[in-house]
Design an enzyme around this catalytic site. Sequence first.
Site, mmCIF file in Angstrom:
data_model
loop_
_atom_site.group_PDB
_atom_site.id
_atom_site.type_symbol
_atom_site.label_atom_id
_atom_site.label_comp_id
_atom_site.label_asym_id
_atom_site.label_seq_id
_atom_site.Cartn_x
_atom_site.Cartn_y
_atom_site.Cartn_z
ATOM 1 N N LEU A 1 70.947 76.215 48.093
ATOM 2 C CA LEU A 1 71.650 76.679 46.901
ATOM 3 C C LEU A 1 72.456 77.939 47.144
ATOM 4 O O LEU A 1 73.424 78.220 46.447
ATOM 5 C CB LEU A 1 70.650 76.942 45.768
ATOM 6 C CG LEU A 1 69.840 75.746 45.269
ATOM 7 C CD1 LEU A 1 68.801 76.199 44.256
ATOM 8 C CD2 LEU A 1 70.753 74.699 44.658
ATOM 9 N N GLY B 1 71.563 85.087 51.040
ATOM 10 C CA GLY B 1 71.791 86.516 50.909
ATOM 11 C C GLY B 1 71.140 87.265 52.053
ATOM 12 O O GLY B 1 70.669 86.661 53.023
ATOM 13 N N GLY B 2 71.104 88.606 51.913
ATOM 14 C CA GLY B 2 70.514 89.412 52.974
ATOM 15 C C GLY B 2 69.035 89.151 53.162
ATOM 16 O O GLY B 2 68.468 89.384 54.231
ATOM 17 N N PHE B 3 68.376 88.632 52.112
ATOM 18 C CA PHE B 3 66.945 88.358 52.162
ATOM 19 C C PHE B 3 66.631 87.055 52.883
ATOM 20 O O PHE B 3 65.538 86.838 53.370
ATOM 21 C CB PHE B 3 66.388 88.264 50.737
ATOM 22 C CG PHE B 3 67.127 87.255 49.904
ATOM 23 C CD1 PHE B 3 66.812 85.918 49.963
ATOM 24 C CD2 PHE B 3 68.156 87.645 49.081
ATOM 25 C CE1 PHE B 3 67.507 84.986 49.213
ATOM 26 C CE2 PHE B 3 68.854 86.721 48.317
ATOM 27 C CZ PHE B 3 68.530 85.389 48.386
ATOM 28 N N GLY B 4 67.591 86.102 52.894
ATOM 29 C CA GLY B 4 67.345 84.775 53.438
ATOM 30 C C GLY B 4 68.095 83.737 52.627
ATOM 31 O O GLY B 4 69.209 83.996 52.152
ATOM 32 N N VAL C 1 68.058 80.269 49.661
ATOM 33 C CA VAL C 1 67.415 79.650 48.507
ATOM 34 C C VAL C 1 67.687 78.150 48.557
ATOM 35 O O VAL C 1 68.823 77.729 48.777
ATOM 36 C CB VAL C 1 67.953 80.231 47.183
ATOM 37 C CG1 VAL C 1 67.286 79.555 45.992
ATOM 38 C CG2 VAL C 1 67.708 81.733 47.125
ATOM 39 N N LYS D 1 62.896 80.522 47.374
ATOM 40 C CA LYS D 1 63.525 81.619 48.105
ATOM 41 C C LYS D 1 62.750 81.803 49.416
ATOM 42 O O LYS D 1 61.600 82.230 49.416
ATOM 43 C CB LYS D 1 63.505 82.909 47.301
ATOM 44 C CG LYS D 1 64.180 84.074 48.033
ATOM 45 C CD LYS D 1 63.891 85.421 47.373
ATOM 46 C CE LYS D 1 64.712 85.614 46.140
ATOM 47 N NZ LYS D 1 64.604 87.008 45.607
ATOM 48 N N ASP E 1 69.199 96.379 40.779
ATOM 49 C CA ASP E 1 70.193 95.496 41.402
ATOM 50 C C ASP E 1 70.712 94.469 40.397
ATOM 51 O O ASP E 1 70.844 93.292 40.704
ATOM 52 C CB ASP E 1 69.602 94.788 42.618
ATOM 53 C CG ASP E 1 70.687 94.226 43.545
ATOM 54 O OD1 ASP E 1 71.847 94.690 43.452
ATOM 55 O OD2 ASP E 1 70.390 93.336 44.356
#
Length: 835
Positions: free
Chosen positions: A524, A527-530, A532, A546, A643
């Site tokens: 989907l 981002g910087g986190f990984g 989705v 996520k 954020d």
Amino acid sequence: MNFSETLCISSFLFLLPFSSCLSLNTITSNQPLNDGDLLISTPDKFALGFFSPANSRNRYVGIWYHKIHEQTIVWVANRDSPLNDTSGVLAIDSHGGLVIYGNKSRGSPHWSANVSVPAENNCMAKLLDVGNLVLFRNNSAQTLLWQSFDHPTNTMLPFMKLGLNRVTGLDRFLTSWKSAEDPGTGNNSFGFDPTGYPQWFLNQGGAPRWRLGSWTGRGWSGVPQMTPNFIFNFSFVNNQDELSITYGIRNESILSRMVLDESGTVYRSTWQEQNGRWLKFWSAPTETCDTYKLCGPNGICDPTNTDRFECTCLPGFDPKSPQDWYLRDGSGGCVKKQVLGRTCGNGEGFLKLEHVKVPDTSKTFVNMSRSLVSCEKECLKNCNCTAYASADLIGGIGCITWHGDLVDARTYPNAGQDFYLRVDSITLAQYSKSKSKNSSSISNIGKVGIALGSVALLFLIFLVVYWWPKKKEKEEQSKYLFDQSPSHISGKNDLVDATNSELPLFDIKTIAAATDNFSIDNKLGEGGFGSVYKGVFDGGKQIAVKRLSKHSGQGSEEFKNEVLLIAKLQHRNLVRILGCCVQGDEKMLIYEYLPNKSLDFFIFDEEKKTLLDWKKRFHIICGIARGMLYLHQDSRLSIIHRDLKSGNVLLDADLNPKIADFGMARIFGGGEIETNTNRVVGTYGYMSPEYAMHGRFSIKSDVYSFGVLMLEIITGKKNTSYYHENPESNLIGHVWDLWKEGRALEIIDSTIDESFGGLALRCITIGLLCVQEYAVDRPTMSEVIFMLGNETTLADPKQPAFVFKKGYANSNGDPSTTGGIISVNDITCTVIEAR
């Protein structure tokens, strides 16, 4: 000039340059009511005439309170056949019927009361002082031919009767308006279901939304607020001729009404003369447990389970789909436990459940002459009888029995009634043993009262000397946890310890199967986190997963932060977490799946933004504001999001906004209003200046982000957009310049209807108030919501805090090639050392 003349002229001058206004007592065949005239009740409590709703030029015939300055419509005649000009006439035709003509030439009527009497009709219409328009034959008996009370719209007034006439088939129920501007028949209805033991239902789109319940002798089972000292006196009739409810006011000076509004909410309100407004004192549905069949067959909803899933299975039952229940989806309900040797009559009995709103009674049997004792005996004889209860709590008589599944039961803290559930002998023994232990404990406590007092004193000393200091120490450690760098919290065990024990843990094999082994087709976003992924569990439950990157420096801390925070938050405008997965290096969060992705997917796309008209955009703005207010003020934890941006606002199937991504969030202590950090996190362009430059953040930092987001929603432009007329300014600066020049309407998204320009301009002003340079000048979210919902005068915003762009080095305006200060909307900054 009297009040009726003033009302006529003030409500009509905007349409006609000159108009005569008559106040009538009756309408006859020789005296019709023209647009501009009023039919006044005696003694002038209600008025009937032509009106136009707000923001509409259509004309309708309606009834409203005559002496209330806020025009409050309680009935509409031609709600689905409006007139488009002021030539309308309400008259009695040659057949004696009440009709509305579109012009004085009297062609085909726009609306008719469908009454026909002999030629010598001598009919007359009159408005009674209870708000009922009646048409009667003016003979010695004044024979009633038709009345508006038999054809209600969205409002129930005192002495109005709702329900079914079983002789004539007339069914009287409420239907909502389509919108505040359109009184046409809406999507919501509120009335009786006569099957089984009759109940009131609120339906939306033809499907039950909330069950008011059955009559208990004291009131409706789904309205615990109804007490013997209620300000209303109710009358319920259920016989072979009719099924109806009506109510009166104990104090006749009180003006009261019950309304079914266009959103699908039923509310009661009374008029406050001293404040000049309607005060809502009851509304429904309001709780999650009010949702019809929320917990499915044989489930029961307990609203006090605020930290857990509200749904539980009735005693003797287990979830039909344990996996769905772990995901807090109880719609599948419960099934009977598999008990060895279970047979009918083999030691079965009844458990008494207290404070219950009894299940749906549409398929029950009722015997009003049977006592509760004989009710139990009869139910026990019938193997298909699953439960029983009293039908009349005042007289203690009447027997209701259920046969088959039990749906839509719930509990109340201090209301409801006793409900007797049939269970097998093993379940009965288990609950009886538990109850016996509780009774024994109470008895023992009574015998050793003096000793208990001593124990209590020792316990108090323990609390003061040992437990309280330890609690404070743990709280400080928990607070410290949020300020640690990722290197301090690595490792599987530490992460598992951080998870709330009530948050379901999923096996990685289950998640992999649901996402087709994290297929690229199910991805989907990233981002910087990984990344989705969309997933589907067995049974069709859709989820969003996520999956935190193994190489992301922010992953572990954000994972722990979200688990600690969002699992404890419940609000319609916050995304819901369903569980997590921690296995080896894998860290995953499982959320509810929202099909419409994020807000930026719509507002920054030239085609998709056309799907968001002004009403939807304003609805989204208000939803985000309510979600932020919950975080700042109304939740058990005071939380700063840090954020908030368009990419972190998700939209459900109905385009309702839900705030997501709490990886950067921070908890504030009781008296704490501002704090500093050396780890600045968030997204450039949405960061307040005091946070981006000095590391200071507070609820006003979130208010700044909300203001930026609000301006993006209204303009349809990113906060980093480039403007040829002012190349050194971003969106905030450009809006500020136009606002100072009185040209702010020029920046509103071109897809927004011009008729909403005034409200959009007001929202721009509120947005500029939110992005003022100094935090102390910005409003709180509660003040923002007040400004959005009320037409109060707004203060002029001060100089906003916006980041200037020093210019672009190339012709195409690509900020990536410049050396100046820029604001990058799409990049989340995870670690910046503050200056």
